[in-house]
Design a protein around this motif. Sequence first.
Motif, PDB file in Angstrom:
ATOM      1  N   SER A  45       1.146  -0.814   0.163  1.00 21.96           N
ATOM      2  CA  SER A  45       0.514   0.157   0.246  1.00 21.96           C
ATOM      3  C   SER A  45       0.884   1.133  -0.135  1.00 21.96           C
ATOM      4  O   SER A  45       0.826   2.260  -0.832  1.00 21.96           O
ATOM      5  N   LEU A  46       2.009   1.086   0.807  1.00 23.87           N
ATOM      6  CA  LEU A  46       3.131   2.360   1.225  1.00 23.87           C
ATOM      7  C   LEU A  46       3.718   2.338  -0.689  1.00 23.87           C
ATOM      8  O   LEU A  46       3.463   3.679  -1.259  1.00 23.87           O
ATOM      9  N   ARG A  47       3.785   1.958  -0.995  1.00 19.55           N
ATOM     10  CA  ARG A  47       4.471   1.542  -2.431  1.00 19.55           C
ATOM     11  C   ARG A  47       3.135   1.877  -3.388  1.00 19.55           C
ATOM     12  O   ARG A  47       3.277   3.209  -4.733  1.00 19.55           O
ATOM     13  N   ALA A  48       1.716   1.760  -3.230  1.00 20.87           N
ATOM     14  CA  ALA A  48       0.085   2.100  -4.282  1.00 20.87           C
ATOM     15  C   ALA A  48       0.296   3.746  -3.944  1.00 20.87           C
ATOM     16  O   ALA A  48       0.700   4.183  -4.689  1.00 20.87           O
ATOM     17  N   GLY A  49       1.072   4.091  -2.815  1.00 21.33           N
ATOM     18  CA  GLY A  49       0.988   5.761  -2.784  1.00 21.33           C
ATOM     19  C   GLY A  49       1.967   6.152  -3.448  1.00 21.33           C
ATOM     20  O   GLY A  49       1.211   7.276  -3.692  1.00 21.33           O
ATOM     21  N   ALA A  50       3.240   5.815  -3.296  1.00 18.76           N
ATOM     22  CA  ALA A  50       4.272   6.835  -4.000  1.00 18.76           C
ATOM     23  C   ALA A  50       3.617   6.209  -4.825  1.00 18.76           C
ATOM     24  O   ALA A  50       3.927   7.565  -6.069  1.00 18.76           O
ATOM     25  N   TYR A  51       3.373   5.577  -5.877  1.00 18.83           N
ATOM     26  CA  TYR A  51       3.007   5.651  -7.281  1.00 18.83           C
ATOM     27  C   TYR A  51       1.800   6.642  -7.356  1.00 18.83           C
ATOM     28  O   TYR A  51       2.344   6.731  -8.502  1.00 18.83           O
ATOM     29  N   ALA A  52       0.501   6.456  -6.847  1.00 16.69           N
ATOM     30  CA  ALA A  52       0.047   7.222  -6.924  1.00 16.69           C
ATOM     31  C   ALA A  52       0.599   8.946  -6.571  1.00 16.69           C
ATOM     32  O   ALA A  52       0.185   9.375  -7.702  1.00 16.69           O
ATOM     33  N   VAL A 103     -13.759   9.863  -8.779  1.00 20.84           N
ATOM     34  CA  VAL A 103     -12.801  10.064  -9.263  1.00 20.84           C
ATOM     35  C   VAL A 103     -12.299   9.287 -10.382  1.00 20.84           C
ATOM     36  O   VAL A 103     -13.087   8.838 -10.360  1.00 20.84           O
ATOM     37  N   ASP A 104     -11.068   9.686 -11.136  1.00 24.51           N
ATOM     38  CA  ASP A 104     -10.316   9.037 -12.693  1.00 24.51           C
ATOM     39  C   ASP A 104     -10.133   7.742 -12.135  1.00 24.51           C
ATOM     40  O   ASP A 104     -10.116   7.539 -13.829  1.00 24.51           O
ATOM     41  N   GLY A 105      -9.529   7.445 -11.609  1.00 28.60           N
ATOM     42  CA  GLY A 105      -8.743   6.272 -11.186  1.00 28.60           C
ATOM     43  C   GLY A 105      -8.277   6.020  -9.763  1.00 28.60           C
ATOM     44  O   GLY A 105      -7.947   6.635  -8.538  1.00 28.60           O
ATOM     45  N   VAL A 106      -7.802   4.437  -9.583  1.00 33.20           N
ATOM     46  CA  VAL A 106      -7.835   3.698  -8.279  1.00 33.20           C
ATOM     47  C   VAL A 106      -6.719   3.232  -8.037  1.00 33.20           C
ATOM     48  O   VAL A 106      -6.464   2.920  -9.272  1.00 33.20           O
ATOM     49  N   VAL A 107      -5.753   3.423  -6.747  1.00 35.16           N
ATOM     50  CA  VAL A 107      -4.287   2.972  -7.248  1.00 35.16           C
ATOM     51  C   VAL A 107      -4.223   2.108  -5.517  1.00 35.16           C
ATOM     52  O   VAL A 107      -3.931   2.797  -4.616  1.00 35.16           O
ATOM     53  N   VAL A 108      -4.240   1.189  -6.099  1.00 35.18           N
ATOM     54  CA  VAL A 108      -4.219   0.176  -4.324  1.00 35.18           C
ATOM     55  C   VAL A 108      -3.289  -1.052  -4.133  1.00 35.18           C
ATOM     56  O   VAL A 108      -2.322  -1.389  -5.655  1.00 35.18           O
ATOM     57  N   GLY A 109      -2.877  -1.381  -3.616  1.00 34.31           N
ATOM     58  CA  GLY A 109      -1.343  -2.767  -3.369  1.00 34.31           C
ATOM     59  C   GLY A 109      -2.179  -3.522  -3.678  1.00 34.31           C
ATOM     60  O   GLY A 109      -2.582  -4.175  -2.796  1.00 34.31           O
ATOM     61  N   ALA A 110      -0.832  -4.275  -4.333  1.00 38.42           N
ATOM     62  CA  ALA A 110      -1.662  -6.058  -4.461  1.00 38.42           C
ATOM     63  C   ALA A 110      -1.557  -6.631  -2.915  1.00 38.42           C
ATOM     64  O   ALA A 110      -0.773  -6.436  -1.687  1.00 38.42           O
ATOM     65  N   SER A 111      -2.722  -7.259  -2.612  1.00 37.02           N
ATOM     66  CA  SER A 111      -2.701  -8.083  -1.117  1.00 37.02           C
ATOM     67  C   SER A 111      -1.300  -9.058  -1.177  1.00 37.02           C
ATOM     68  O   SER A 111      -0.845  -9.893  -2.131  1.00 37.02           O
ATOM     69  N   ALA A 112      -1.066  -9.178   0.364  1.00 31.60           N
ATOM     70  CA  ALA A 112       0.412 -10.321   0.582  1.00 31.60           C
ATOM     71  C   ALA A 112      -0.560 -11.401   0.927  1.00 31.60           C
ATOM     72  O   ALA A 112       0.387 -12.493   1.232  1.00 31.60           O
ATOM     73  N   LYS A 113      -1.511 -11.510   1.202  1.00 31.28           N
ATOM     74  CA  LYS A 113      -2.309 -12.747   2.095  1.00 31.28           C
ATOM     75  C   LYS A 113      -2.404 -13.996   1.266  1.00 31.28           C
ATOM     76  O   LYS A 113      -3.355 -13.536   0.446  1.00 31.28           O
ATOM     77  N   LYS A 154     -15.954  -0.035 -12.114  1.00 33.63           N
ATOM     78  CA  LYS A 154     -16.346   1.123 -12.230  1.00 33.63           C
ATOM     79  C   LYS A 154     -15.179   2.874 -12.094  1.00 33.63           C
ATOM     80  O   LYS A 154     -15.457   3.510 -13.104  1.00 33.63           O
ATOM     81  N   TRP A 155     -13.885   2.317 -12.105  1.00 38.50           N
ATOM     82  CA  TRP A 155     -12.771   3.036 -12.451  1.00 38.50           C
ATOM     83  C   TRP A 155     -11.611   2.510 -13.431  1.00 38.50           C
ATOM     84  O   TRP A 155     -11.471   1.319 -12.717  1.00 38.50           O
ATOM     85  N   PRO A 156     -11.003   2.665 -13.919  1.00 34.00           N
ATOM     86  CA  PRO A 156      -9.420   1.887 -13.646  1.00 34.00           C
ATOM     87  C   PRO A 156      -8.451   2.350 -12.383  1.00 34.00           C
ATOM     88  O   PRO A 156      -8.621   2.825 -11.572  1.00 34.00           O
ATOM     89  N   VAL A 157      -8.349   0.999 -12.368  1.00 41.17           N
ATOM     90  CA  VAL A 157      -7.657   0.206 -11.050  1.00 41.17           C
ATOM     91  C   VAL A 157      -6.365  -0.065 -11.422  1.00 41.17           C
ATOM     92  O   VAL A 157      -6.268  -0.321 -12.148  1.00 41.17           O
ATOM     93  N   THR A 158      -4.976   0.459 -10.964  1.00 44.28           N
ATOM     94  CA  THR A 158      -3.860  -0.055 -10.532  1.00 44.28           C
ATOM     95  C   THR A 158      -3.654  -0.033  -9.731  1.00 44.28           C
ATOM     96  O   THR A 158      -3.825  -0.080  -8.931  1.00 44.28           O
ATOM     97  N   VAL A 159      -3.243  -1.827  -9.697  1.00 38.66           N
ATOM     98  CA  VAL A 159      -2.595  -2.702  -8.857  1.00 38.66           C
ATOM     99  C   VAL A 159      -1.177  -2.582  -8.921  1.00 38.66           C
ATOM    100  O   VAL A 159      -0.308  -3.036  -9.135  1.00 38.66           O
ATOM    101  N   VAL A 160      -0.630  -2.099  -7.795  1.00 42.52           N
ATOM    102  CA  VAL A 160       0.686  -2.252  -8.125  1.00 42.52           C
ATOM    103  C   VAL A 160       1.191  -3.286  -6.721  1.00 42.52           C
ATOM    104  O   VAL A 160       0.734  -3.242  -5.622  1.00 42.52           O
TER     105      VAL A 160
END
Length: 147
Positions: free
Chosen positions: A24-31, A112-122, A140-146
């Motif tokens: 999620s921290l990587r996703a935040g940095a990417y976003a 929003v025009d896009g959603v960025v989330v981290g991949a699950s590690a579970k 509903k929106w483009p989703v980027t999974v980091v």
Amino acid sequence: MTGFELGTDGPGTILTAVDGSITSLRAGAYAAGLARRQHAHLLVVTVVTTPSLAAMAPGALAVLSDTADQLATELHEEAKRYLDRLALTGELIRVQGDPYTEIVRLADERRVDGVVVGASAKAGHRFVGSLATRLVRAGKWPVTVVP
């Protein structure tokens, strides 16, 4: 010429969900980088949750709630410093509830025009479905999974 086109090139608002995990921290940095490059508004969401098993142990719910609130506060303070360093326009939101439900609600409310989330590690999410998979399926929106 056929007429006036509403909208702009690139995203206006990007939502990212941060929970303190590495992905999620990587996703935040990417976003944040995407928002900076696209001159978009960044919406950073932290969803505070407490495990359902906490209700079984007396006093555990209060301790877990306090710990979750403290973690969310620390995440927001770090995110604010990060946004200030990058000179980004952003907004930090902390909500309580189910992560999927709250992210969908905020993404719809804020259009929003896009959603960025981290991949699950579970490991269990391979069978049940991760947050990212559920967001993609919502369609509903483009989703980027980091990763």
